[in-house]
Design an enzyme around this catalytic site. Structure first.
Site, PDB file in Angstrom:
ATOM      1  N   ARG A  70       0.880  -1.341  -0.146  1.00 29.54           N
ATOM      2  CA  ARG A  70      -0.063  -0.143  -0.008  1.00 29.54           C
ATOM      3  C   ARG A  70       0.804   1.174   0.093  1.00 29.54           C
ATOM      4  O   ARG A  70       0.774   2.090  -0.745  1.00 29.54           O
ATOM      5  CB  ARG A  70      -0.995  -0.150   1.373  1.00 29.54           C
ATOM      6  CG  ARG A  70      -1.672   1.164   1.422  1.00 29.54           C
ATOM      7  CD  ARG A  70      -2.984   1.485   2.050  1.00 29.54           C
ATOM      8  NE  ARG A  70      -3.066   0.553   3.258  1.00 29.54           N
ATOM      9  CZ  ARG A  70      -2.325   0.491   4.395  1.00 29.54           C
ATOM     10  NH1 ARG A  70      -1.620   1.417   4.490  1.00 29.54           N
ATOM     11  NH2 ARG A  70      -2.381  -0.505   5.326  1.00 29.54           N
ATOM     12  N   TYR A  96     -15.922  17.610 -15.108  1.00 29.92           N
ATOM     13  CA  TYR A  96     -16.230  16.320 -15.286  1.00 29.92           C
ATOM     14  C   TYR A  96     -17.324  15.901 -14.373  1.00 29.92           C
ATOM     15  O   TYR A  96     -17.176  16.233 -13.014  1.00 29.92           O
ATOM     16  CB  TYR A  96     -14.841  15.497 -15.007  1.00 29.92           C
ATOM     17  CG  TYR A  96     -15.225  13.986 -14.837  1.00 29.92           C
ATOM     18  CD1 TYR A  96     -15.666  13.028 -16.120  1.00 29.92           C
ATOM     19  CD2 TYR A  96     -15.203  13.244 -13.814  1.00 29.92           C
ATOM     20  CE1 TYR A  96     -15.587  11.913 -16.234  1.00 29.92           C
ATOM     21  CE2 TYR A  96     -15.417  11.874 -13.953  1.00 29.92           C
ATOM     22  CZ  TYR A  96     -15.695  11.121 -15.058  1.00 29.92           C
ATOM     23  OH  TYR A  96     -15.917   9.762 -15.187  1.00 29.92           O
ATOM     24  N   ASP A 106      -6.686  19.600 -13.675  1.00 30.22           N
ATOM     25  CA  ASP A 106      -6.941  18.516 -14.230  1.00 30.22           C
ATOM     26  C   ASP A 106      -6.705  18.118 -15.734  1.00 30.22           C
ATOM     27  O   ASP A 106      -7.279  18.959 -16.510  1.00 30.22           O
ATOM     28  CB  ASP A 106      -8.688  18.053 -14.174  1.00 30.22           C
ATOM     29  CG  ASP A 106      -9.105  16.513 -14.552  1.00 30.22           C
ATOM     30  OD1 ASP A 106      -8.176  15.987 -15.279  1.00 30.22           O
ATOM     31  OD2 ASP A 106     -10.106  16.200 -14.083  1.00 30.22           O
ATOM     32  N   LYS A 108      -7.690   7.406 -19.189  1.00 31.41           N
ATOM     33  CA  LYS A 108      -7.734   8.093 -20.632  1.00 31.41           C
ATOM     34  C   LYS A 108      -6.512   8.016 -21.158  1.00 31.41           C
ATOM     35  O   LYS A 108      -6.068   6.917 -21.882  1.00 31.41           O
ATOM     36  CB  LYS A 108      -8.556   9.389 -20.208  1.00 31.41           C
ATOM     37  CG  LYS A 108      -9.524   9.284 -19.209  1.00 31.41           C
ATOM     38  CD  LYS A 108     -10.697   8.568 -19.584  1.00 31.41           C
ATOM     39  CE  LYS A 108     -11.895   8.527 -18.418  1.00 31.41           C
ATOM     40  NZ  LYS A 108     -11.992   9.759 -17.767  1.00 31.41           N
TER      41      LYS A 108
HETATM   42  C1  LIG Z   1     -12.503  10.042 -16.281  1.00 28.87           C
HETATM   43  C2  LIG Z   1     -12.172  11.212 -15.659  1.00 28.87           C
HETATM   44  C3  LIG Z   1     -12.064  11.687 -14.585  1.00 28.87           C
HETATM   45  C4  LIG Z   1     -12.294  10.342 -13.398  1.00 28.87           C
HETATM   46  O1  LIG Z   1     -11.360   9.504 -13.577  1.00 28.87           O
HETATM   47  P1  LIG Z   1     -11.812   8.040 -13.376  1.00 28.87           P
HETATM   48  O2  LIG Z   1     -10.428   7.187 -13.841  1.00 28.87           O
HETATM   49  O3  LIG Z   1     -12.946   7.400 -14.000  1.00 28.87           O
HETATM   50  O4  LIG Z   1     -11.853   7.819 -11.899  1.00 28.87           O
HETATM   51  C5  LIG Z   1     -11.810  12.817 -13.788  1.00 28.87           C
HETATM   52  N1  LIG Z   1     -11.777  13.880 -14.789  1.00 28.87           N
HETATM   53  C6  LIG Z   1     -11.538  13.835 -16.137  1.00 28.87           C
HETATM   54  C7  LIG Z   1     -11.675  14.738 -17.176  1.00 28.87           C
HETATM   55  C8  LIG Z   1     -12.108  12.403 -16.803  1.00 28.87           C
HETATM   56  O5  LIG Z   1     -12.271  12.489 -18.030  1.00 28.87           O
END
Ligand SMILES: *Cc1c(COP(=O)(O)O)cnc(C)c1O
Length: 386
Positions: free
Chosen positions: A53, A105, A177, A202
């Site tokens: 962890r 998001y 982000d 992504k």
């Molecule tokens: C998908 C996404 C998230 C969340 O991420 P997860 O891996 O699905 O938990 C946050 N911000 C953006 C812009 C995203 O596309």
């Protein structure tokens, strides 16, 4: 064999950044250390790893790669993007305030309003296309500015440098982000941000086979606070997933180049289509934030949205159902093209009134343009739109 990867160009860092050949057998790829614990010769006598962890060598290799690509010093890998955002929010205390972009998001909006509001954190959701507006919502309780750019799904661009200047003046943490842009297109730490966050699910992973999150920072004290939260809360990713994302990163630059090329051609095709009302893509010169996009991004990304004339909900549903190569699915950033209908999918958790304020109307369709042959993708859109 051991080189300073800090000075490398980005397209070399994707492959070598923060990496070194495996010390045991010289394996070129870090082995998958599928272990929860590590033998100690005497209590406390270990080789830098005691429990997975806290640390794992495969995850550590990935975390070094993340740090390298974003020009940061410290990387942290989480079990999902949401877990990474959750860790940032745990830096806050009840009574603290956050200024966040309003076009964000859906899962982030849900985490902020349904979890952290209950813990006494106050959020201001505002349009940040003019980043100077952030200043109007700052008071002595403001501890975090949350920026997502390009925004999802409206492709607004927020001036990171201006947000950073505001944050610095008031000693507020700026978190960005960077999921849509990736470090191939923009490096928020270089523009003055304190924390970069990714849904590595992504583009960083890039193959739609892993759910993962990442944070990257420069400041040691901030990194230590985040490592403490990560270890204490435990939302880490496993060694198999770490290996997969490390593999995905090695082609990030060539994937992104193709994503951007294909998206540009599709944006132009849609713009000239008689049934299409608006196309949201920051590469258009008449995009309201085009100048900022050009200044802070190397290209315009693989994401775009469009709406149809008449704004008909059912027509939009029909288009996404008719698409054959574009798979109708949540998520984005993989090698394959995906379509989505935000109002009924990713943004369903945002109240209709809220989402329409930001432009997410009933006919809006979002595309994650993949790296297939663009002629096939355009043919697919042509037949689906009709
Ligand atoms: C998908 C996404 C998230 C969340 O991420 P997860 O891996 O699905 O938990 C946050 N911000 C953006 C812009 C995203 O596309």
């Amino acid at each position: 064999m051991f080189f300073n990867t800090e000075k490398m160009k980005f397209n070399t860092k994707t492959i070598h950044g923060g990496q070194e050949p495996d010390k045991a057998y010289g394996a070129v790829m870090p082995p998958i250390y599928q272990t929860s614990t590590y033998a100690q010769s005497t209590p406390g006598g270990h080789k830098g790893y005691e429990y997975s962890r806290t640390h794992n060598p495969t995850r550590a290799a990935l975390e070094r790669a993340f740090a390298s690509l974003e020009n940061g010093k410290f990387g942290l890998a989480f079990g999902s993007g949401m877990a990474a955002i959750d860790a940032i929010l745990k830096l806050l205390n009840p009574g603290d305030e956050v200024v966040s972009t309003n076009d964000l998001y859906g899962g982030t909006y849900r985490l902020f309003t349904k979890i952290f509001e209950d813990f006494g954190v106050k959020f201001h959701f505002i349009g940040m296309e003019n980043a100077a507006r952030i200043e109007d919502y700052i008071n002595e309780n403001t501890k975090l500015i949350w920026v997502e750019t390009p925004t999802n799904p409206m492709m607004n661009i927020i001036d990171i440098k201006m947000a950073a200047n505001i944050a610095k003046k008031k000693n507020i943490i700026l978190a960005v982000d960077n999921t849509f842009a990736t470090p191939y297109l923009q490096k928020p730490l270089d523009l003055g941000a304190d924390i970069v966050m990714h849904s590595a699910t992504k583009y960083l992973g890039g193959h739609s086979d892993v759910v993962m999150g990442a944070l990257i920072v420069k400041d040691k004290e901030l990194a230590e606070r985040l490592y403490f939260i990560q270890n204490a809360s435990g939302a880490i990713c496993g060694p198999q997933d770490s290996f997969l994302v490390l593999r995905g990163l090695k082609t990030l630059h060539i994937r992104m180049q193709r994503h951007c090329e294909n998206a540009k051609k599709i944006a132009l095709f849609l713009k000239n289509h008689p049934k299409i009302d608006r196309v949201y893509w920051p590469g258009f010169e008449n995009h309201p934030n085009h100048t900022i996009a050009k200044a802070q991004m190397n290209d315009f990304g693989g994401m775009l949205s469009f709406s149809t004339k008449g704004n008909d909900f059912n027509e939009a549903i029909k288009i996404v159902e008719n698409l054959k190569i574009f798979t109708l699915a949540e998520s984005l950033g993989g090698v394959e093209s995906l379509s989505g209908h935000p109002a009924s999918m990713t943004h369903a958790s945002i109240p209709k009134e809220e989402r329409e304020k930001t432009g997410v109307n009933d006919s809006l369709i979002r595309l994650s343009v993949g790296i297939e042959d663009v002629d096939d993708l355009i043919d697919d859109l042509r037949q689906a739109i009709g």
